[in-house]
Design a protein around this motif. Sequence first.
Motif, PDB file in Angstrom:
ATOM      1  N   LYS A  31       0.820  -1.214   0.000  1.00  0.00           N
ATOM      2  CA  LYS A  31       0.000   0.000   0.000  1.00  0.00           C
ATOM      3  C   LYS A  31       0.854   1.266   0.000  1.00  0.00           C
ATOM      4  CE  LYS A  31      -3.823  -2.186   2.507  1.00  0.00           C
ATOM      5  NZ  LYS A  31      -4.585  -2.215   3.791  1.00  0.00           N
ATOM      6  N   LEU A  32       2.167   1.099  -0.173  1.00  0.00           N
ATOM      7  CA  LEU A  32       3.135   2.200  -0.207  1.00  0.00           C
ATOM      8  C   LEU A  32       3.291   2.880   1.153  1.00  0.00           C
ATOM      9  CD1 LEU A  32       2.259   3.839  -3.668  1.00  0.00           C
ATOM     10  CD2 LEU A  32       3.574   1.769  -3.169  1.00  0.00           C
ATOM     11  N   GLN A  33       2.922   2.181   2.216  1.00  0.00           N
ATOM     12  CA  GLN A  33       3.116   2.683   3.580  1.00  0.00           C
ATOM     13  C   GLN A  33       4.466   2.156   4.083  1.00  0.00           C
ATOM     14  OE1 GLN A  33      -0.342   1.225   5.660  1.00  0.00           O
ATOM     15  NE2 GLN A  33      -1.765   2.437   4.421  1.00  0.00           N
ATOM     16  N   PHE A  34       5.533   2.701   3.522  1.00  0.00           N
ATOM     17  CA  PHE A  34       6.850   2.110   3.727  1.00  0.00           C
ATOM     18  C   PHE A  34       7.362   2.274   5.159  1.00  0.00           C
ATOM     19  CE2 PHE A  34       6.919   3.251  -0.911  1.00  0.00           C
ATOM     20  CZ  PHE A  34       6.714   1.955  -1.348  1.00  0.00           C
ATOM     21  N   LYS A  35       7.141   3.420   5.769  1.00  0.00           N
ATOM     22  CA  LYS A  35       7.570   3.600   7.159  1.00  0.00           C
ATOM     23  C   LYS A  35       6.809   2.659   8.085  1.00  0.00           C
ATOM     24  CE  LYS A  35       9.203   8.390   6.926  1.00  0.00           C
ATOM     25  NZ  LYS A  35       9.017   9.775   7.432  1.00  0.00           N
ATOM     26  N   ALA A  36       5.517   2.525   7.845  1.00  0.00           N
ATOM     27  CA  ALA A  36       4.714   1.616   8.667  1.00  0.00           C
ATOM     28  C   ALA A  36       5.175   0.174   8.483  1.00  0.00           C
ATOM     29  CB  ALA A  36       3.238   1.755   8.297  1.00  0.00           C
ATOM     30  N   ALA A  37       5.580  -0.175   7.269  1.00  0.00           N
ATOM     31  CA  ALA A  37       6.085  -1.528   7.021  1.00  0.00           C
ATOM     32  C   ALA A  37       7.370  -1.765   7.797  1.00  0.00           C
ATOM     33  CB  ALA A  37       6.317  -1.729   5.528  1.00  0.00           C
ATOM     34  N   GLN A  38       8.261  -0.766   7.815  1.00  0.00           N
ATOM     35  CA  GLN A  38       9.502  -0.905   8.586  1.00  0.00           C
ATOM     36  C   GLN A  38       9.212  -1.145  10.060  1.00  0.00           C
ATOM     37  OE1 GLN A  38      11.356   2.873   7.178  1.00  0.00           O
ATOM     38  NE2 GLN A  38      13.148   1.610   6.720  1.00  0.00           N
ATOM     39  N   VAL A  39       8.269  -0.389  10.599  1.00  0.00           N
ATOM     40  CA  VAL A  39       7.903  -0.544  12.011  1.00  0.00           C
ATOM     41  C   VAL A  39       7.332  -1.936  12.261  1.00  0.00           C
ATOM     42  CG1 VAL A  39       6.338   0.261  13.826  1.00  0.00           C
ATOM     43  CG2 VAL A  39       7.532   1.920  12.375  1.00  0.00           C
ATOM     44  N   ALA A  40       6.466  -2.391  11.360  1.00  0.00           N
ATOM     45  CA  ALA A  40       5.834  -3.704  11.534  1.00  0.00           C
ATOM     46  C   ALA A  40       6.864  -4.830  11.462  1.00  0.00           C
ATOM     47  CB  ALA A  40       4.757  -3.899  10.467  1.00  0.00           C
ATOM     48  N   TYR A  41       7.800  -4.741  10.535  1.00  0.00           N
ATOM     49  CA  TYR A  41       8.849  -5.760  10.449  1.00  0.00           C
ATOM     50  C   TYR A  41       9.705  -5.765  11.718  1.00  0.00           C
ATOM     51  CZ  TYR A  41       8.087  -6.648   5.429  1.00  0.00           C
ATOM     52  OH  TYR A  41       7.566  -7.011   4.218  1.00  0.00           O
ATOM     53  N   SER A  42      10.057  -4.579  12.191  1.00  0.00           N
ATOM     54  CA  SER A  42      10.900  -4.479  13.380  1.00  0.00           C
ATOM     55  C   SER A  42      10.201  -5.069  14.603  1.00  0.00           C
ATOM     56  CB  SER A  42      11.263  -3.009  13.626  1.00  0.00           C
ATOM     57  OG  SER A  42      12.103  -2.884  14.745  1.00  0.00           O
ATOM     58  N   ARG A  43       8.917  -4.774  14.739  1.00  0.00           N
ATOM     59  CA  ARG A  43       8.145  -5.298  15.873  1.00  0.00           C
ATOM     60  C   ARG A  43       8.066  -6.829  15.813  1.00  0.00           C
ATOM     61  NH1 ARG A  43       3.464  -2.696  15.005  1.00  0.00           N
ATOM     62  NH2 ARG A  43       4.188  -0.863  16.157  1.00  0.00           N
ATOM     63  N   LEU A  44       7.827  -7.363  14.623  1.00  0.00           N
ATOM     64  CA  LEU A  44       7.743  -8.812  14.455  1.00  0.00           C
ATOM     65  C   LEU A  44       9.084  -9.479  14.750  1.00  0.00           C
ATOM     66  CD1 LEU A  44       6.488 -11.478  13.518  1.00  0.00           C
ATOM     67  CD2 LEU A  44       6.854 -10.741  11.147  1.00  0.00           C
ATOM     68  N   ALA A  45      10.168  -8.871  14.292  1.00  0.00           N
ATOM     69  CA  ALA A  45      11.499  -9.449  14.515  1.00  0.00           C
ATOM     70  C   ALA A  45      11.824  -9.523  16.002  1.00  0.00           C
ATOM     71  CB  ALA A  45      12.545  -8.626  13.782  1.00  0.00           C
ATOM     72  N   ARG A  46      11.417  -8.507  16.755  1.00  0.00           N
ATOM     73  CA  ARG A  46      11.683  -8.504  18.203  1.00  0.00           C
ATOM     74  C   ARG A  46      10.792  -9.503  18.936  1.00  0.00           C
ATOM     75  NH1 ARG A  46      11.467  -2.904  17.401  1.00  0.00           N
ATOM     76  NH2 ARG A  46       9.431  -2.841  18.450  1.00  0.00           N
ATOM     77  N   ALA A  47       9.542  -9.614  18.485  1.00  0.00           N
ATOM     78  CA  ALA A  47       8.581 -10.459  19.202  1.00  0.00           C
ATOM     79  C   ALA A  47       8.791 -11.947  18.943  1.00  0.00           C
ATOM     80  CB  ALA A  47       7.157 -10.056  18.817  1.00  0.00           C
ATOM     81  N   HIS A  48       9.242 -12.298  17.731  1.00  0.00           N
ATOM     82  CA  HIS A  48       9.335 -13.722  17.372  1.00  0.00           C
ATOM     83  C   HIS A  48      10.649 -14.008  16.649  1.00  0.00           C
ATOM     84  CE1 HIS A  48       5.118 -14.127  18.488  1.00  0.00           C
ATOM     85  NE2 HIS A  48       4.851 -13.067  17.735  1.00  0.00           N
TER      86      HIS A  48
END
Length: 461
Positions: A31-48
């Motif tokens: 959806k071209l929400q690139f900053k939000a994608a970065q945040v989501a990837y970072s959160r997932l990497a830390r959680a799992h």
Amino acid sequence: MHTVLILMALILAGADTPDEALAKAQGKARKLQFKAAQVAYSRLARAHPDTAAGRIAARRSQPSAFLGWDWVLHNGDPANRIDVVLMGEGYQVDEMKGFVKLAEDVPGFFARNRLLGAYSTYFNFLRTDLVSADNGVDGFGRDYDTALNGRTLSTNAGHVGIDTKAAWDVLRELPEHDGQAIVFVRNGVLGTGGGGIATIGGKSIKTAVHEFGHSFGGLGDEYATETHKRGAPRRGKNVTNEGDPKKAPWAHFIEAKVRGVGMYEGASGQVRGAWKPTSGGCVMESGEFFCPVCTEALILRMYSVLDPIDASSPPAQSRQSSEELLLTKDGLEFMVQPLRPTTHRLDVNWYVLPEHNTPLGVPNPDRASARRYNRKHAGRTRKPGRLPLMKTKPWIAHRSARTGSSTLKLKPSKLDPGRYRVICRVRDSTQPRGERKPMVIKDLDGLLESERAWWVRVPEK
């Protein structure tokens, strides 16, 4: 066991599983929400961190990383299209939408080229979303953190280059690919191409077409200006190190007296000792169109991975198959869907042959298998081989319909009882309307033609 327990707890709590969280992060990038994608990837990497999704997210949450991909132009099933991957190098997160716009312009510009426009329906284009921490190009003592490690090469004009391994790592992030990428380096100049990767400095799509000739078609440079030390000229599809017309790779064009094709010295970045087929105007020099020799090479390259038949029904049967279709009073209908160039339609010939008249020889190998091979071993191709010669006239001969499909309706009243082989052969003449000669003069490997065949049983009356 620990990971399984965590997943069960997440499900019971109604929270996203790692795979679901990964899909949502990818969706934000799409959806071209690139900053939000970065945040989501970072959160997932830390959680799992110990899950497959978490490891993917850790890779994608780096300062320079692959965030996702999307189609730019989808002309058909990727299994029978050439998928060209567009990559942006040196685009920081706030600049990435600029690359999105550039990527959207590429298919249209390619289609304005006479050859690529004629076969524009044979290509799919997709965009990868690459974020870079910096937007510079390595060189002159400067080092930048970018997705593909763009750098200035030691050529006379400072051509731009990238880390091809990094580009291949990006390709491997995609569900499937053909090993063909065009990389636009935001702050680079000029371009390079080869081995499936075309690298473009800046936004010059004209340069992209030239470099695509290198990376996809294996074509050589037809200009004589020295850009870097290349060594002795080598024999290629459109450049040769021998001035004898009879030994040229394009000797068949000279023999056919194709206008403008001959032996012209000055190619491969050298004034002497290298010859090209035309005096000028080719994309592989600095022109706007591909010369006849390059045109033939590119069309054959396309068909080395594409089947002229896009679809067929009912499912085709090999010559060795014991299966057969029963021709009842209701009749049978066969259909093939050829590929559809924009300038002409493919030739379709239907044959209905008694079993004893079925042509012998090695049948055309399964192009789908060859396609899978080419995807796995990108850059290599399998040669289908020529189809056995037909010694009888076709039952029906025509060009494919405007809708693209061709059908044969078979009735038992027209045939004696027995076993028959229904064969449909499709061939690209490569001759657009109004042209005096085909674009392909020599097809030694039978790449332009394909077939589907079925066994039919006509019962006793």
